[in-house]
Design a protein around this motif. Structure first.
Motif, mmCIF file in Angstrom:
data_model
loop_
_atom_site.group_PDB
_atom_site.id
_atom_site.type_symbol
_atom_site.label_atom_id
_atom_site.label_comp_id
_atom_site.label_asym_id
_atom_site.label_seq_id
_atom_site.Cartn_x
_atom_site.Cartn_y
_atom_site.Cartn_z
ATOM 1 N N GLU A 119 0.849 -1.168 0.000
ATOM 2 C CA GLU A 119 0.000 0.000 0.000
ATOM 3 C C GLU A 119 0.899 1.237 0.000
ATOM 4 O OE1 GLU A 119 -2.463 -0.023 3.477
ATOM 5 O OE2 GLU A 119 -3.627 1.713 2.858
ATOM 6 N N HIS A 152 -3.139 4.059 -0.277
ATOM 7 C CA HIS A 152 -3.836 4.407 0.956
ATOM 8 C C HIS A 152 -4.616 5.697 0.698
ATOM 9 C CE1 HIS A 152 -4.424 4.855 5.270
ATOM 10 N NE2 HIS A 152 -3.997 6.101 5.178
ATOM 11 N N ALA A 187 -7.594 2.368 -1.461
ATOM 12 C CA ALA A 187 -7.956 1.673 -0.216
ATOM 13 C C ALA A 187 -8.999 2.463 0.562
ATOM 14 C CB ALA A 187 -6.715 1.467 0.636
ATOM 15 N N HIS A 188 -9.625 1.791 1.501
ATOM 16 C CA HIS A 188 -10.572 2.431 2.436
ATOM 17 C C HIS A 188 -11.641 3.239 1.683
ATOM 18 C CE1 HIS A 188 -7.254 1.328 5.033
ATOM 19 N NE2 HIS A 188 -6.451 2.176 4.430
ATOM 20 N N ASP A 242 -7.719 -5.093 6.213
ATOM 21 C CA ASP A 242 -6.659 -4.336 6.886
ATOM 22 C C ASP A 242 -6.130 -5.129 8.078
ATOM 23 O OD1 ASP A 242 -4.884 -2.287 6.785
ATOM 24 O OD2 ASP A 242 -6.273 -0.701 7.323
HETATM 25 ZN ZN LIG Z 1 -4.384 2.064 4.438
#
Ligand SMILES: [Zn+2]
Length: 282
Positions: A119, A152, A187-188, A242
Motif C-alpha cells: 500500500e 492508501h 484503499a478504504h 486491513d
Molecule cells: Zn491504508
C-alpha cells in the motif's frame, strides 16, 4: 470463495526491532508508534484465514520510506507468497523517491513473483500523486507487467487517526486520470470518492478505479455497502480487511449482513479480486 485483498504482514524480527524501525522510517512511525497497532506474521494470517475459510489473501507492504527496510520486508512478503502460493499473493513496498533504485527493486520483485505495489502512502513517503515525471517510470513498468497499484486513501472529513493523511478523493481522482491505463485500487473506499460519482461528469465518465473495504468498521456505518453499490455498482469493490488492525471476520460479517444482493456479495467477497488479480490457483 473468499479473497481478502488488503492485509499487512511483517517479518517476526520486526516486532523486536519495532523501536528502531520507528526511528528510521516515517510511514512505520506514523502507523506503528501506537503499541496497540499489532504486527502480524504470515503464519498468524494463515491461521486467521483457516478459521474464517478465506481462500486467498493479498499480503501488502506499507509505503516504506526507507529503502533497506522495504527490501527486507519485500523479501519476506515474496518468500511467504512463494511458500504458500495457493493462498497468498504479494504487493511490495516501493518509494518512487528512490529513483533508479525504485525501478530496480520493482524489477527484482517482479522476478520473485510480485503481483502489485502497495500500500503506497504518498504523505509519509513524501511524493505527490500528480508528479507525473516522478511516477511515470514506475507506473509504466507496473502497466507493462500487470502490477496492481494499491494507494492508501483518507476522508477529507471526520476524526484524525494514525495514518490519516491528505490523499483525499480529489487527489485519487487526479491520479487515476493521469494514469488511466493502470489498474489502481484506492484503499478504504478511496476516502469516500464513490460518493462523488453522483456528480454528472463522473457518472458519465467514471474513473477507472477499484475500491477496497479495508477498515470499514472503523470509518463508516454499515449502510455504506448498499449506498455505494447503488451509486457505482458492485464490479469495482473488493473485500479487504486491513488485518491485523481489523479482524478478517469483521468485514466478512459486514458484507454478509448488508442489504446488497447475493450476486453483489459474491463479487465483493472474491469474484472481483479473482478477476482483477488474475488468481488462478483457487
Ligand atoms: Zn491504508
Amino acid at each position: 470463495m473468499l479473497i481478502d485483498s488488503h492485509v499487512h504482514v511483517f517479518p517476526k524480527s520486526f516486532e523486536e526491532s519495532r523501536n528502531d524501525l520507528i526511528k528510521k522510517d516515517s510511514t512505520f512511525r506514523e502507523m506503528y508508534t501506537n503499541t496497540k497497532s499489532t504486527l502480524s506474521t504470515s503464519e498468524n494470517l494463515l491461521h486467521s484465514m483457516d478459521v474464517n475459510n478465506i481462500d486467498f489473501s493479498i499480503i501488502t507492504s506499507i509505503g516504506w520510506e526507507n529503502y533497506e527496510i522495504a527490501k527486507e520486508a519485500n523479501n519476506y512478503l515474496l518468500n511467504s507468497a512463494k511458500k504458500h502460493s495457493d493462498r497468498l499473493g504479494a504487493f511490495v513496498g516501493i518509494n518512487p523517491n528512490w529513483g533508479d533504485l525504485a525501478i530496480e527493486e520493482i524489477k527484482r520483485c517482479i522476478d520473485q513473483g510480485a503481483i502489485g505495489i502497495g500500500e503506497m502512502h504518498p504523505d509519509t513517503q513524501k511524493f505527490k500523486l500528480d508528479d507525473s515525471k516522478l511516477l511515470s517510470p514506475l507506473m509504466n513498468l507496473a502497466k507493462k507487467n500487470n502490477l496492481i497499484i494499491l494507494i492508501h486513501s483518507s476522508e477529507p472529513l471526520g476524526r484524525k487517526y494514525p495514518g490519516k493523511g491528505k490523499v483525499e478523493p480529489k487527489k485519487i481522482l487526479a491520479f487515476s486520470k493521469l494514469f488511466p491505463e493502470n489498474k489502481i485500487i484506492a484503499a478504504h473506499w478511496g476516502g469516500g470518492l464513490p460518493f462523488y460519482y453522483l456528480l454528472k461528469e463522473l457518472k458519465s465518465s467514471p474513473p477507472k478505479l477499484y475500491f477496497d473495504t479495508a477498515a470499514t468498521n472503523l470509518l463508516y456505518s454499515k449502510e455504506i455497502f448498499e449506498i455505494i453499490i447503488n451509486i457505482i455498482g458492485s464490479d469495482n469493490i473488493l473485500f479487504g480487511s486491513d488485518f491485523p488492525l481489523v479482524k478478517q471476520e469483521k468485514i466478512i460479517t459486514l458484507v454478509k449482513d448488508s442489504k446488497i444482493s447475493k450476486i453483489a456479495k459474491s463479487k465483493l467477497l472474491g469474484e472481483n479480486a479473482k478477476q482483477l488479480l488474475k488468481i488462478s490457483k483457487i
